[in-house]
Structure formats: structure tokens, C-alpha cells
Design a protein around this motif. Sequence first.
Motif, PDB file in Angstrom:
ATOM      1  N   LEU A 191      47.602  44.698  58.578  1.00 32.42           N
ATOM      2  CA  LEU A 191      46.607  43.795  58.000  1.00 32.42           C
ATOM      3  C   LEU A 191      47.092  42.340  57.962  1.00 32.42           C
ATOM      4  O   LEU A 191      46.368  41.463  57.505  1.00 32.42           O
ATOM      5  CB  LEU A 191      46.260  44.245  56.566  1.00 32.42           C
TER       6      LEU A 191
ATOM      7  N   LYS B  40      44.620  45.016  49.238  1.00 31.52           N
ATOM      8  CA  LYS B  40      44.067  45.808  50.344  1.00 31.52           C
ATOM      9  C   LYS B  40      45.030  46.870  50.874  1.00 31.52           C
ATOM     10  O   LYS B  40      44.649  48.043  50.994  1.00 31.52           O
ATOM     11  CB  LYS B  40      43.594  44.884  51.469  1.00 31.52           C
TER      12      LYS B  40
ATOM     13  N   GLU C 255      44.566  51.015  50.712  1.00 30.88           N
ATOM     14  CA  GLU C 255      44.689  51.833  51.923  1.00 30.88           C
ATOM     15  C   GLU C 255      45.765  52.905  51.734  1.00 30.88           C
ATOM     16  O   GLU C 255      45.576  54.070  52.090  1.00 30.88           O
ATOM     17  CB  GLU C 255      45.049  50.949  53.118  1.00 30.88           C
TER      18      GLU C 255
ATOM     19  N   SER D  25      36.983  42.531  46.454  1.00 28.14           N
ATOM     20  CA  SER D  25      38.093  43.458  46.195  1.00 28.14           C
ATOM     21  C   SER D  25      37.576  44.768  45.608  1.00 28.14           C
ATOM     22  O   SER D  25      38.042  45.856  45.973  1.00 28.14           O
ATOM     23  CB  SER D  25      39.086  42.828  45.212  1.00 28.14           C
TER      24      SER D  25
ATOM     25  N   ASP E  49      35.844  46.828  48.221  1.00 27.05           N
ATOM     26  CA  ASP E  49      36.874  47.515  49.014  1.00 27.05           C
ATOM     27  C   ASP E  49      37.393  48.733  48.256  1.00 27.05           C
ATOM     28  O   ASP E  49      37.583  49.811  48.843  1.00 27.05           O
ATOM     29  CB  ASP E  49      38.042  46.567  49.305  1.00 27.05           C
TER      30      ASP E  49
END
Length: 217
Positions: A21, A56, A60, A82, A85
Amino acid sequence: MKNEAKGKTLREVYVGLCEKLRIRKNAHVLKLLPDDFVKLEEIDLSNTYVGRVGIKPVLEMMRWCPNVKKLGAADNFLSNESIIDLVTLLADHEGLNYLDLRRNPISHAAGKALSKFVSTKATIYGVLLQGTLINPALVRIIEKKAEVNKSRASGGFSAADSAAVAAPPPPLPDRSEATKKAAPKETLPALSRPLQLQAATAQAQEVDQTGRAPGRE
């Protein structure tokens, strides 16, 4: 996803996600992570700052950590994006029970996403949102939905709980009715000073003529 992590430690997975990322890895996050995926039960980011970008790779990574029960991300300057996500990446996470999102500048869009997330994810038992920009009424709805999930899990859910979540807020009081009730009763206007004197004079004359006060026989 499990194949991608095969033969790697959790730290290696996190570092790989940061590189993928193009996000700088966080030293505090690395210290939090055990080697074994299944041993991680809580991620507390409140003592560090990962921010709206650094969260992030953590989200993940959580997809490989089925036993994480609590994510603490207070004071991390998270954004509405955020939170979107978060609810997207963790939609299939089976172990997550608690979210601490206090004191982040998230607002209505995040509140709507969290409300839907808690409604569709029965394993969420608590969401802390104090100090955010989400409307207090929406915060209470999210909290109540989480309480219902927890009550269901413990076998204590009732129809009254469901009705309390679904019920609309009480209507505002009718200001016109309240004004009517609060309005003072009408009173007859007081006699002016000349009229008072005139009435007193007439009464005195009647007493002089009859020797009795008016109204007495």
C-alpha cells in the motif's frame, strides 16, 4: 488470502501490506504483533498514532487474525473514509466484538456506515463513539443495536429490545399547546383612579341616606 500468508509471521504480513500500500510501517504496531496469528486477541492503537492512512494495513492484516475481539483506535484522527474501509474489510470477520473509535473526527456518513454494520454483524457487542462528530441520537441507536446483539448472544434478547431499536424517536412537544397552558388567565382591568373615587362617593352617599351599608337589609 491464507495462501498469501502461508509460512509468514504476522509481522511479516503487516510489513508486506505496508509495502504493497506504500505506507510507512509503524514500530508500535510491530511491537503489538505476536508471531502466531491466532494469539492476537486485541489491537490497541490508542497509545500510538497510525492515522487515517496507517489504519489501512492494520485493517487488512486483521483479516488474517480470526481471534481479534477488540480494535481500539481512539484518538487516531480517523476519517469517514477510514470507517467505510473498516466496515468493508471487517464485514466477514467472525471474532470481532468491540470497537473503540472515541475522539475521532468522524461524522454522519461514518455513523450511518457503523449503524448498518452493527445491524448486519451480530457479533458486535459494543461501539464507543464519545467525542466524535456523529449526532448523539445516531450514537444512541448504534449503541442500542450493539446491546441487542450482546443480549441475543447471551439468550436475553426480548421483543421489547427489538421494538426499542426500531421505534422512532418521540415527537417534539406541541409548542402552541404548551404556550396555551402556560398563558396567564385573563383578568378584568382595574378601575381607574377617578372611577374608584366616584364609586366610593356614591357608596358613602347611600350610607348617609339609609344609615346602612350597601347590600345589608
